[in-house]
Design a protein around this motif. Sequence first.
Motif, PDB file in Angstrom:
ATOM      1  N   CYS A 282       0.844  -1.199   0.000  1.00 55.16           N
ATOM      2  CA  CYS A 282       0.000   0.000   0.000  1.00 55.16           C
ATOM      3  C   CYS A 282       0.882   1.253   0.000  1.00 55.16           C
ATOM      4  O   CYS A 282       1.995   1.233   0.525  1.00 55.16           O
ATOM      5  CB  CYS A 282      -0.902   0.018   1.235  1.00 55.16           C
ATOM      6  SG  CYS A 282      -2.068  -1.348   1.277  1.00 55.16           S
ATOM      7  N   CYS A 287      -2.015   2.577   6.124  1.00 54.95           N
ATOM      8  CA  CYS A 287      -3.231   2.355   5.331  1.00 54.95           C
ATOM      9  C   CYS A 287      -4.220   1.451   6.072  1.00 54.95           C
ATOM     10  O   CYS A 287      -3.836   0.435   6.649  1.00 54.95           O
ATOM     11  CB  CYS A 287      -2.835   1.713   3.996  1.00 54.95           C
ATOM     12  SG  CYS A 287      -4.203   1.556   2.855  1.00 54.95           S
ATOM     13  N   HIS A 289      -6.867   0.225   4.486  1.00 54.68           N
ATOM     14  CA  HIS A 289      -7.418  -0.625   3.417  1.00 54.68           C
ATOM     15  C   HIS A 289      -8.937  -0.469   3.289  1.00 54.68           C
ATOM     16  O   HIS A 289      -9.665  -1.453   3.151  1.00 54.68           O
ATOM     17  CB  HIS A 289      -7.070  -2.101   3.633  1.00 54.68           C
ATOM     18  CG  HIS A 289      -5.702  -2.303   4.215  1.00 54.68           C
ATOM     19  ND1 HIS A 289      -4.561  -1.794   3.626  1.00 54.68           N
ATOM     20  CD2 HIS A 289      -5.286  -2.943   5.357  1.00 54.68           C
ATOM     21  CE1 HIS A 289      -3.509  -2.123   4.380  1.00 54.68           C
ATOM     22  NE2 HIS A 289      -3.919  -2.796   5.432  1.00 54.68           N
ATOM     23  N   CYS A 295      -4.087   1.867  -2.331  1.00 50.66           N
ATOM     24  CA  CYS A 295      -4.225   0.720  -1.425  1.00 50.66           C
ATOM     25  C   CYS A 295      -4.147  -0.576  -2.237  1.00 50.66           C
ATOM     26  O   CYS A 295      -4.982  -0.841  -3.090  1.00 50.66           O
ATOM     27  CB  CYS A 295      -5.541   0.784  -0.657  1.00 50.66           C
ATOM     28  SG  CYS A 295      -5.838  -0.709   0.320  1.00 50.66           S
ATOM     29  N   ALA A 296      -3.140  -1.388  -1.927  1.00 47.38           N
ATOM     30  CA  ALA A 296      -2.929  -2.636  -2.674  1.00 47.38           C
ATOM     31  C   ALA A 296      -4.000  -3.678  -2.345  1.00 47.38           C
ATOM     32  O   ALA A 296      -4.286  -4.560  -3.155  1.00 47.38           O
ATOM     33  CB  ALA A 296      -1.539  -3.175  -2.374  1.00 47.38           C
ATOM     34  N   VAL A 297      -4.576  -3.579  -1.161  1.00 48.06           N
ATOM     35  CA  VAL A 297      -5.619  -4.532  -0.773  1.00 48.06           C
ATOM     36  C   VAL A 297      -6.878  -4.278  -1.606  1.00 48.06           C
ATOM     37  O   VAL A 297      -7.468  -5.216  -2.171  1.00 48.06           O
ATOM     38  CB  VAL A 297      -5.926  -4.430   0.743  1.00 48.06           C
ATOM     39  CG1 VAL A 297      -7.122  -5.278   1.125  1.00 48.06           C
ATOM     40  CG2 VAL A 297      -4.696  -4.850   1.556  1.00 48.06           C
TER      41      VAL A 297
END
Length: 353
Positions: A282, A287, A289, A295-297
């Motif tokens: 992220c 983060c 999420h 945000c990678a999630v």
Amino acid sequence: MMNNLSLYGWSESLFQQKQASIFKDHMHGRVSVTHKTCYEVVSEEGFYICELTGNMLYGREHVEYPCTGDWVIFQLVDSNRGIIHELLPRKKMLYRLKSGSVSEKQAIASYVDKAFIVQSIDDNFNARRTERFMLQIADEEIQPVLVLTKSDLAFNKDEIKNALKHLSDKAPVFFTSISSPDSIEQLREVMLPGETAVFIGSSGVGKSTLINALCGQEILQTAAISGSTGKGKHTSTRREMILMEGSGVLIDTPGVKVFGVTNDNADALSEVLDIGRFEGQCRFRDCQHINEKGCAVIEALENGDIDNGVYENYLKLRREAWHYTTSVQEKRKQEKSFSKMVKKGKNSPFKKY
Ligand SMILES: Nc1nc2c(ncn2[C@@H]2O[C@H](COP(=O)(O)OP(=O)(O)OP(=O)(O)O)[C@@H](O)[C@H]2O)c(=O)[nH]1
Ligand SMILES: [Mg+2]
Ligand SMILES: [Zn+2]
């Protein structure tokens, strides 16, 4: 009757811990059944019904009372009764949130090597519940084993496997049926001598039936085969330990409607749900999420790398953990100010009269 306690998991390290106790000259044993006010204890010499000494009872929280699986030091009062002086230090605990409470833990079983998370393949099956159980044991070094019962009934195996795929490298999955001895045998092989397994899951999924099948004996009472009328009826009412011949100890538990989690370790949650591998990517270190930029999630969720149901449960379990932690902190604060008040009272001049 003589029992070989090493079959129940008695070990050199437990022996050493007993030697460190002021009660070391008394007998030791393992709690096999928990009743309301007394405990069945298995020792080398046989089974005893034990109560707690006053010291064990007073000034302690309920969670500190013995539970099934605990190792205790006790003193005989007559040929089949004793009093428990001390608990040996607990390990590998299965706790849950006490029902109806927001901050109180309940000890279900101790010295648990494996948790058999039991669900039936019918409408009881719910991957969210599996995740919940796995989170609870994640920090206790208890190995989860996923058991899907009643596989003799019609069901879609691929669907279930797919719903568990994010969990299956952390926990083996078994499909069992009481009408398939092979399926029972495969599960039996999971157990090693001296190990302890606890069976958890909703009422009616077949926990007690499975334990009977594993032991090859009708030891536990199970629900009469009654189609739909048996649903929601609780058959087992106590947590009970059974020695499986040749290997291991099995602990039956009554089915619970809601299994409240007391593990508030955020990393364990991400790890169990297999979300942790995205979190590090992220944009922001802190983060949450939810809706942050980069945000990678959320990105993984949109790509389908994280299942929607898993993500929703992630948020839900995180909220529950937060609620649990703040409730415990609040309770501690209240207890502190109460004990201050009591101390003040002790020094007050009114005490002298
Ligand atoms: N068809 C089928 N029925 C099963 C199987 N295993 C258990 N059952 C039935 O499921 C019902 C419930 O079984 P129990 O073993 O009493 O369930 P439990 O999980 O111990 O339930 P509680 O003690 O209430 O928590 C019984 O009628 C069993 O005969 C199975 O493999 N196949
Ligand atoms: Mg039962
Ligand atoms: Zn994020």
